[in-house]
Design a protein around this motif. Structure first.
Motif, PDB file in Angstrom:
ATOM      1  N   VAL A 258       0.844  -1.196   0.000  1.00  0.00           N
ATOM      2  CA  VAL A 258       0.000   0.000   0.000  1.00  0.00           C
ATOM      3  C   VAL A 258       0.882   1.250   0.000  1.00  0.00           C
ATOM      4  O   VAL A 258       0.629   2.211  -0.735  1.00  0.00           O
ATOM      5  CB  VAL A 258      -0.947   0.018   1.213  1.00  0.00           C
ATOM      6  N   ARG A 259       1.918   1.213   0.807  1.00  0.00           N
ATOM      7  CA  ARG A 259       2.835   2.359   0.905  1.00  0.00           C
ATOM      8  C   ARG A 259       3.473   2.649  -0.455  1.00  0.00           C
ATOM      9  O   ARG A 259       3.516   3.801  -0.906  1.00  0.00           O
ATOM     10  CB  ARG A 259       3.914   2.065   1.952  1.00  0.00           C
ATOM     11  N   GLN A 260       3.960   1.617  -1.127  1.00  0.00           N
ATOM     12  CA  GLN A 260       4.616   1.800  -2.417  1.00  0.00           C
ATOM     13  C   GLN A 260       3.619   2.234  -3.480  1.00  0.00           C
ATOM     14  O   GLN A 260       3.921   3.065  -4.346  1.00  0.00           O
ATOM     15  CB  GLN A 260       5.303   0.495  -2.829  1.00  0.00           C
ATOM     16  N   ALA A 261       2.404   1.686  -3.425  1.00  0.00           N
ATOM     17  CA  ALA A 261       1.357   2.061  -4.383  1.00  0.00           C
ATOM     18  C   ALA A 261       0.967   3.521  -4.227  1.00  0.00           C
ATOM     19  O   ALA A 261       0.710   4.220  -5.219  1.00  0.00           O
ATOM     20  CB  ALA A 261       0.138   1.166  -4.200  1.00  0.00           C
ATOM     21  N   SER A 323      -0.976  -2.040 -10.333  1.00  0.00           N
ATOM     22  CA  SER A 323       0.279  -1.306 -10.545  1.00  0.00           C
ATOM     23  C   SER A 323       1.327  -1.601  -9.477  1.00  0.00           C
ATOM     24  O   SER A 323       2.422  -1.048  -9.541  1.00  0.00           O
ATOM     25  CB  SER A 323      -0.001   0.201 -10.544  1.00  0.00           C
ATOM     26  N   ILE A 324       1.025  -2.448  -8.527  1.00  0.00           N
ATOM     27  CA  ILE A 324       1.923  -2.613  -7.379  1.00  0.00           C
ATOM     28  C   ILE A 324       3.303  -3.125  -7.791  1.00  0.00           C
ATOM     29  O   ILE A 324       4.333  -2.633  -7.296  1.00  0.00           O
ATOM     30  CB  ILE A 324       1.272  -3.510  -6.318  1.00  0.00           C
ATOM     31  N   ALA A 325       3.351  -4.094  -8.695  1.00  0.00           N
ATOM     32  CA  ALA A 325       4.661  -4.580  -9.141  1.00  0.00           C
ATOM     33  C   ALA A 325       5.465  -3.442  -9.768  1.00  0.00           C
ATOM     34  O   ALA A 325       6.657  -3.270  -9.478  1.00  0.00           O
ATOM     35  CB  ALA A 325       4.487  -5.723 -10.132  1.00  0.00           C
ATOM     36  N   PHE A 328       6.910  -0.982  -7.195  1.00  0.00           N
ATOM     37  CA  PHE A 328       8.183  -1.405  -6.591  1.00  0.00           C
ATOM     38  C   PHE A 328       9.337  -1.239  -7.580  1.00  0.00           C
ATOM     39  O   PHE A 328      10.421  -0.760  -7.215  1.00  0.00           O
ATOM     40  CB  PHE A 328       8.086  -2.861  -6.125  1.00  0.00           C
ATOM     41  N   ILE A 329       9.106  -1.626  -8.839  1.00  0.00           N
ATOM     42  CA  ILE A 329      10.175  -1.545  -9.844  1.00  0.00           C
ATOM     43  C   ILE A 329      10.622  -0.099 -10.047  1.00  0.00           C
ATOM     44  O   ILE A 329      11.819   0.214 -10.053  1.00  0.00           O
ATOM     45  CB  ILE A 329       9.704  -2.155 -11.175  1.00  0.00           C
ATOM     46  N   HIS A 330       9.658   0.821 -10.185  1.00  0.00           N
ATOM     47  CA  HIS A 330       9.992   2.237 -10.400  1.00  0.00           C
ATOM     48  C   HIS A 330      10.506   2.892  -9.120  1.00  0.00           C
ATOM     49  O   HIS A 330      11.244   3.877  -9.185  1.00  0.00           O
ATOM     50  CB  HIS A 330       8.770   2.990 -10.915  1.00  0.00           C
ATOM     51  N   GLY A 331      10.124   2.342  -7.986  1.00  0.00           N
ATOM     52  CA  GLY A 331      10.566   2.919  -6.715  1.00  0.00           C
ATOM     53  C   GLY A 331      11.995   2.577  -6.353  1.00  0.00           C
ATOM     54  O   GLY A 331      12.585   3.234  -5.481  1.00  0.00           O
TER      55      GLY A 331
END
Length: 459
Positions: A258-261, A323-325, A328-331
Motif C-alpha cells: 500500500v505504501r509503495q502504491a 500497478s503494485i509490481a 516497486f520496480i519504479h521505486g
C-alpha cells in the motif's frame, strides 16, 4: 550462426514472405526476455506467421533441422516462459491477432493467439459480453492459455483452463489437431484441453482458441476494507466465502505494498492490511451481499469499509492494485524484482503469508505481499541488486523458502505464472512419479524436443 540455422532460414524463405523473417539484433533482443528476473537469451531468428499454414510450415522445417521453437506473445510472462534458452526460432504471433468468430447465443468466441485481452473485451462489449480472465497485463490470449493464467477475477469465474472450449494446435511435426469442441460438456475421450492449457508451448503451438465468455453484470461495485492484521483480513475473506456471498474479486495488499502504491499512484490510502473487493450482480441482490459482507468483516475487526460505485473511482482502485509490481520496480531503480507465485489451501493462507512476511524481514530486502486471497494464491515481491551476489542469493533463498512452505502444506510452486525456467527445479518434489508420466507425454508429442526446450523439465 550454425549452418543448420542458415539452412533452415533459407527454407523458411521459401514458405514465408521476406518481411516475416528477421535476424535483426534489436528485434532478437526484444524476444530474448520477458518481465521476469531471468537472464535473457537471444534467439537466432524471429518469424511472424500470419496463418495456421505458416505455423505448420515453420514447425515442419524446425523439426527437420531439430531447431528449438519458442512461441512468443507480448513477453509479459514472469517465469522466463518465452526465453529461448537454447536459441533457435522465436515465433511471434502478433500478426495472428484476429477475432475469428463471436457466438453470442453460445457464449463463445474464437480468436487467434495474438489477440490481446483488452482487444478482445473491447469487441465483446458490443454484444454485452466479457472475457473474464484478468492477469493485470494486457497479455495475449495465446500466452494466457499457455501458462493457464488467472488473476483477480478467478475467484468468481475461474482460471484460463476453465474458459477454453477448444484449441487448434500445430504439433512439432506439423500435424494440425483440435483438442475439444463447442459443447458445454463432454464425456468423450481424454481431456486434451486440460493437457494443452498450461503446457507453455512444450507440446504444440496454438493457432485458434475457442473461449467461454460471460454477460457483463448489470451492476458492479468495488471497495476497500482495512484490518489491523493480515490474519484477520484473510480470516474475514474465508468467512465470506463460506457464507456463499458472490464475490467478483477479492485481493489482499499488505502495508508495504500500500505504501509503495501510494507513492507510485499519488494516492493516500491508509497503510494497513487491505482487502480490495468487488461485487458483480443486480443492484438489489448486491446490496444484500454488501451488507452481509460488512457485518462479517466487522466481526473480524475491520476498521474501515469504503465503497466506490462510479466507474472512474472503481477503475482507479484496480489500477492501483494492478500497478503494485511496477510501483516497486519504479521505486527502486537499478534493482530487479523477484516474484513468488505460490498457492496453498485457503486454510493455510494466513500462515503462509505470515511466513512470507517473516522471510522478507530476514533477508533485509525491500518487498511486499499481494494475493488473490479468495483462492489461496499470493505473490511476495522482493527487490534485489543484480550486481550483488549476496542480495541475489538472498532473494533466491527467499523464493525457495516460500515454495517449500507451500509444497509442505499441500500447495503448488506456481498458482498462475507457470513453471518456465524458475520453477522447473521444484517439479519432482511437487509431482513425484507423475513427472515421469508428463515427460513421456512430452516425448510422444515432441520426440525431437524442439518445442520450448528447457522449460518445465530440467532434463
Amino acid at each position: 550462426m550454425q549452418v543448420s540455422i542458415s539452412d533452415a532460414i533459407n527454407q523458411l524463405l521459401e514458405v514465408l514472405e521476406q518481411d516475416q523473417i528477421t535476424t535483426n539484433e534489436t528485434v532478437r533482443q526484444l524476444h530474448a526476455k520477458d518481465e521476469s528476473h531471468h537472464e535473457p537469451v537471444l534467439p537466432d531468428v524471429v518469424v511472424y506467421p500470419r496463418s495456421t499454414l505458416d505455423v505448420q510450415n515453420i514447425l515442419k522445417i524446425a523439426n527437420e533441422f531439430k531447431i528449438p521453437v519458442v512461441p512468443f506473445g507480448v513477453g509479459s510472462s514472469l517465469e522466463g516462459n518465452v526465453i529461448p534458452v537454447n536459441k533457435g526460432i522465436s515465433i511471434d504471433f502478433s500478426l495472428m491477432n484476429s477475432i475469428l468468430e463471436i457466438r453470442p447465443d453460445d457464449l463463445l468466441v474464437k480468436v487467434q493467439p495474438g489477440v490481446t485481452r483488452l482487444q478482445l473485451n473491447k469487441e465483446l462489449k458490443k454484444y454485452g459480453l466479457q472475457f473474464t480472465v484478468d492477469p493485470g497485463a494486457d497479455a495475449t490470449i495465446g500466452g494466457m492459455t499457455a501458462t493457464n493464467a488467472s488473476g483477480t477475477t478467478a475467484v468468481c469465474y475461474g482460471v484460463m483452463r476453465d474458459q477454453v472450449r477448444d484449441l487448434e494446435v500445430v504439433l512439432a511435426d506439423g500435424t494440425i489437431m483440435h483438442t475439444g469442441n463447442l459443447a458445454v460438456k463432454s464425456s468423450s475421450g481424454y481431456n486434451l484441453n486440460g493437457l494443452f492449457v498450461g503446457s507453455e508451448g512444450t507440446l504444440g503451438c496454438f493457432t485458434e482458441i475457442t473461449l467461454r465468455v460471460f454477460g457483463i453484470p448489470e451492476f458492479v461495485t468495488a471497495g476497500r476494507a482495512l484490518f489491523d492484521t493480515i490474519d484477520s483480513a484473510v480470516q474475514a475473506v474465508t468467512a465470506i466465502r463460506q457464507a456463499g456471498i458472490q464475490i467478483g474479486r477479492v485481493e489482499l495488499v499488505d502495508e508495504a505494498s500500500v505504501r509503495q502504491a501510494n507513492i507510485y499512484n499519488d494516492t493516500n490510502y491508509e497503510e494497513k492490511p487491505t482487502i480490495f473487493l468487488e461485487f458483480h450482480g443486480n443492484q438489489s441482490g448486491m446490496a444484500e451481499d454488501v451488507s452481509f459482507t460488512k457485518d462479517i468483516f466487522e466481526e473480524y475487526g475491520c476498521t474501515n469499509f469504503a465503497f466506490e460505485t462510479d466507474t472512474a473511482s472503481r477503475n482507479k482502485l484496480w489500477e492501483v492494485r494492478h500497478s503494485i509490481a511496477y510501483a516497486f520496480i519504479h521505486g527502486f531503480p537499478g534493482k530487479k524484482m523477484m516474484t513468488t507465485d505460490v498457492c496453498v489451501p485457503i486454510s493455510k493462507l494466513a500462515e503462509a503469508i505470515r511466513f512470507a512476511r517473516s522471510q522478507i524481514e530476514v533477508t533485509s530486502l525491500v518487498g511486499g505481499i499481494v494475493g488473490h486471497v479468495g483462492d489461496g494464491n499470493f505473490h511476495a515481491l522482493v527487490m534485489y541488486n543484480p550486481q550483488s551476489d549476496e542480495e541475489k542469493l538472498s532473494a533466491t533463498k527467499f523464493n525457495e523458502n516460500i515454495v517449500n512452505f507451500a509444497l509442505k502444506n499441500g500447495g503448488t510452486c506456481t498458482g498462475e505464472h507457470g513453471v518456465g525456467i524458475g520453477k522447473a527445479k521444484y517439479q519432482q518434489t511437487e509431482h513425484g512419479n507423475s513427472l515421469e508420466v508428463m515427460k513421456a507425454i512430452k516425448k510422444l508429442f515432441d520426440p525431437n524436443n524442439i518445442l520450448n526446450p528447457g522449460k518445465i523439465f530440467i532434463s
